[in-house]
Design an enzyme around this catalytic site. Structure first.
Site, PDB file in Angstrom:
ATOM      1  N   SER A 261     -46.579  -6.594 -10.662  1.00  0.00           N
ATOM      2  CA  SER A 261     -45.641  -6.504  -9.017  1.00  0.00           C
ATOM      3  C   SER A 261     -45.067  -7.837  -8.797  1.00  0.00           C
ATOM      4  CB  SER A 261     -45.804  -5.910  -8.103  1.00  0.00           C
ATOM      5  OG  SER A 261     -46.444  -6.360  -7.004  1.00  0.00           O
ATOM      6  N   LYS A 262     -43.749  -7.566  -8.894  1.00  0.00           N
ATOM      7  CA  LYS A 262     -43.378  -9.063  -7.918  1.00  0.00           C
ATOM      8  C   LYS A 262     -44.034  -9.877  -7.113  1.00  0.00           C
ATOM      9  CE  LYS A 262     -38.118  -7.213  -7.243  1.00  0.00           C
ATOM     10  NZ  LYS A 262     -38.492  -5.526  -7.549  1.00  0.00           N
ATOM     11  N   ARG A 263     -44.650  -9.274  -6.495  1.00  0.00           N
ATOM     12  CA  ARG A 263     -45.860 -10.752  -5.928  1.00  0.00           C
ATOM     13  C   ARG A 263     -46.665 -11.626  -6.429  1.00  0.00           C
ATOM     14  NH1 ARG A 263     -50.332  -8.524  -5.016  1.00  0.00           N
ATOM     15  NH2 ARG A 263     -50.153  -7.048  -5.622  1.00  0.00           N
ATOM     16  N   HIS A 264     -46.682 -10.881  -8.140  1.00  0.00           N
ATOM     17  CA  HIS A 264     -46.984 -12.029  -8.983  1.00  0.00           C
ATOM     18  C   HIS A 264     -46.245 -12.918  -9.686  1.00  0.00           C
ATOM     19  CE1 HIS A 264     -49.764  -8.007  -9.649  1.00  0.00           C
ATOM     20  NE2 HIS A 264     -50.744  -9.361  -9.577  1.00  0.00           N
ATOM     21  N   GLY A 265     -44.738 -12.915  -9.045  1.00  0.00           N
ATOM     22  CA  GLY A 265     -43.654 -13.793  -9.302  1.00  0.00           C
ATOM     23  C   GLY A 265     -42.785 -13.701 -10.168  1.00  0.00           C
TER      24      GLY A 265
END
Ligand code: GLU
Length: 491
Positions: A260-264
């Site tokens: 997800s976006k959390r992973h950059g």
């Protein structure tokens, strides 16, 4: 069905940039179409009015184009005008079609108008939960004759259209990736087809469109597996042939959580901006849940097309390994002919404001020198920066070097040596010879010899090896920099 032309579609919801997971779904459909000589169709699923935007649609279309996937039906990438015999290809333009289909089910008694309020549904839900039953709607309007419902609608009352789940039986999906998946029909209660606003829901549009667009195979994200039950019920209700489904593996980040976006950076756009090549991203993404029968890790689009089939799709989660992506990118990058590599690198160099020689011979020599140090196109910026014909910025860590008592003499000798060189550029050999001669004439070695020259060339005592840089720098740039540095030495 066997000799039917394959027709597959990518059906993004235009609610942001194309995510790498979406790119993988698109790619597998595209590869399967190309592998089988079938059609690849782009359909825009934009019935979520609150979240869908035309701008997102344009961005996703641009990303698909960047990746090199071409569709034979769907919005034209430039004009957005539909191309193909089964349009419109934007769901928001197919509302009449969904209405007609809902009408058909209403008339056949396979769907009904439901006037339940949200509060009534919630009360039922709570009661069901308390009694340990699945929280499914049990509508009092289920068996109302359509005329009776029509009277209430005519009075202005709002209703959703609900599908009537009648048959108590197992639905079996022969999934191309997962094998046989069985869903008991009582997993779902009567579900909504049209909202009270008249807007259709995903499961309904998806079936109507896939059927009318004669889609034969659907490769899509695992999260849609559970939607398949409602969709199979609808295919059955309409008596439409079921396409073959393949539900892909989930993609996890390196922490084993869903990517997800959390992973950059996870959008294709981010990767493009960061200097990744589309062919590398395609290659890498293809291997997230599929493997080459030839066990190849580096594959061109042509090779992917030739080798792709669904029998090698893997149901277990795939891990997005950034390091592998970097390796795949570096490998594709280094394999590009210099002319092509320059074309790709140039926008990054221009954006960084570098001023570099226009001569292609020079460019290719520079690329030959640097490309093995590049993982992404963007890496070229720092590698080329010392070669920019702009004044050098003298780093603070150069102060110590400028203070060595022998520095002025070393740089003077360096200048003199360059002035004497016959050509515009020194060869590596000439550079080495010059350095050796300064060592002897000035009687300096080590730090006292190398660091002043380095500062005179790149403004700092550390960096890329000079024997690589100097042959790529015009005499006049080297002289201008040496003068610039000399003017900083006191005394
Ligand atoms: N619009 C859906 C999505 O973006 C497509 C689902 C499907 O392929 O059926 O997830």
């Amino acid at each position: 069905m066997a000799d039917q032309t394959v027709r597959v579609r990518f059906a993004p919801s235009p609610t942001g940039y194309l995510h790498v997971g979406g790119a993988r779904t698109a790619l597998y459909n595209y590869l399967y179409a190309k592998h089988t000589g079938g059609e690849f169709i782009l359909r825009i699923e934009d019935t979520d009015e609150a979240r869908s935007t035309e701008e997102s649609m344009r961005m996703q279309i641009a990303d698909l184009q960047w990746l090199g996937m071409k569709w034979s039906e769907g919005p034209d990438p430039d004009s957005l005008i539909d191309v193909g015999a089964y349009g419109p290809y934007r769901q928001s333009r197919r509302l009449d079609i969904y209405k007609e289909h809902a009408q058909r089910l209403l008339e056949e008694g396979q769907a009904y108008y439901c006037f339940m309020t949200d509060e009534e549904i919630e009360v039922q839900r709570q009661a069901a939960i308390q009694q340990g039953r699945p929280p499914q709607v049990n509508s009092p309007y289920r068996d109302w004759p359509i005329e009776k419902a029509q009277e209430r609608l005519d009075k202005g009352d709002k209703a959703v259209v609900r599908f009537k789940v009648v048959e108590k039986r197992d639905y079996v999906l022969q999934d191309l990736v997962r094998g046989e998946v069985t869903f008991p029909s009582d997993m779902v209660g009567d579900f909504v087809l049209l909202r009270s606003t008249g807007m259709p829901v995903y499961n309904f549009c998806c079936v109507v469109d896939d059927a009318l667009m004669k889609i034969t195979h659907v490769f899509r994200a695992e999260e849609h597996l559970s939607n398949s039950l409602r969709q199979m019920m609808l295919y059955h209700a309409f008596n439409y042939p079921l396409p073959k489904f393949g539900h892909l593996s989930v993609v996890l980040g390196s922490d084993k959580q869903k990517l997800s976006k959390r992973h950059g950076a996870t959008s294709c756009h981010d990767y493009a901006q960061n200097g990744y090549l589309p062919e590398a991203l395609n290659n890498f993404v293809a291997l997230l849940g599929w493997s080459s029968p030839a066990a190849q890790e580096i594959l061109s689009m042509e090779e992917l097309i030739a080798q792709f089939d669904y029998d090698r799709l893997n149901a277990s989660p795939a891990v997005f390994d950034e390091q592998k992506l970097n390796w795949v990118n570096a490998t594709h990058l280094r394999a590009l002919p210099n002319e092509e590599l320059w074309k790709r690198v140039e926008p990054f160099l221009n954006e960084a404001g570098l001023k570099l020689p226009a001569d292609s011979g020079w460019r290719f020599r520079a690329l030959d020198a640097f490309k093995t140090s590049m993982t992404t196109l963007k890496d070229a910026v720092e590698l080329f920066r010392p070669l920019s014909e702009t004044p050098v910025s003298i780093a603070t860590e150069s102060e110590e070097v400028l203070g060595f008592p022998t520095t002025r003499a070393v740089i003077e000798a360096w200048k003199a040596g360059i002035e004497q060189a016959g050509s515009d550029y020194l060869t590596e050999e000439q550079f080495n010879k010059l350095q050796d001669s300064i060592k002897d004439s000035q009687n300096v070695k080590g730090k006292q010899l190398f660091q002043p020259i380095r500062v005179a060339v790149i403004g700092k005592p550390q960096g890329t090896e000079l024997k690589m840089l100097v042959p790529l720098m015009h005499k006049r740039t080297l002289l201008a920099r040496a003068d610039q540095v000399l003017s900083r030495i006191k005394g």
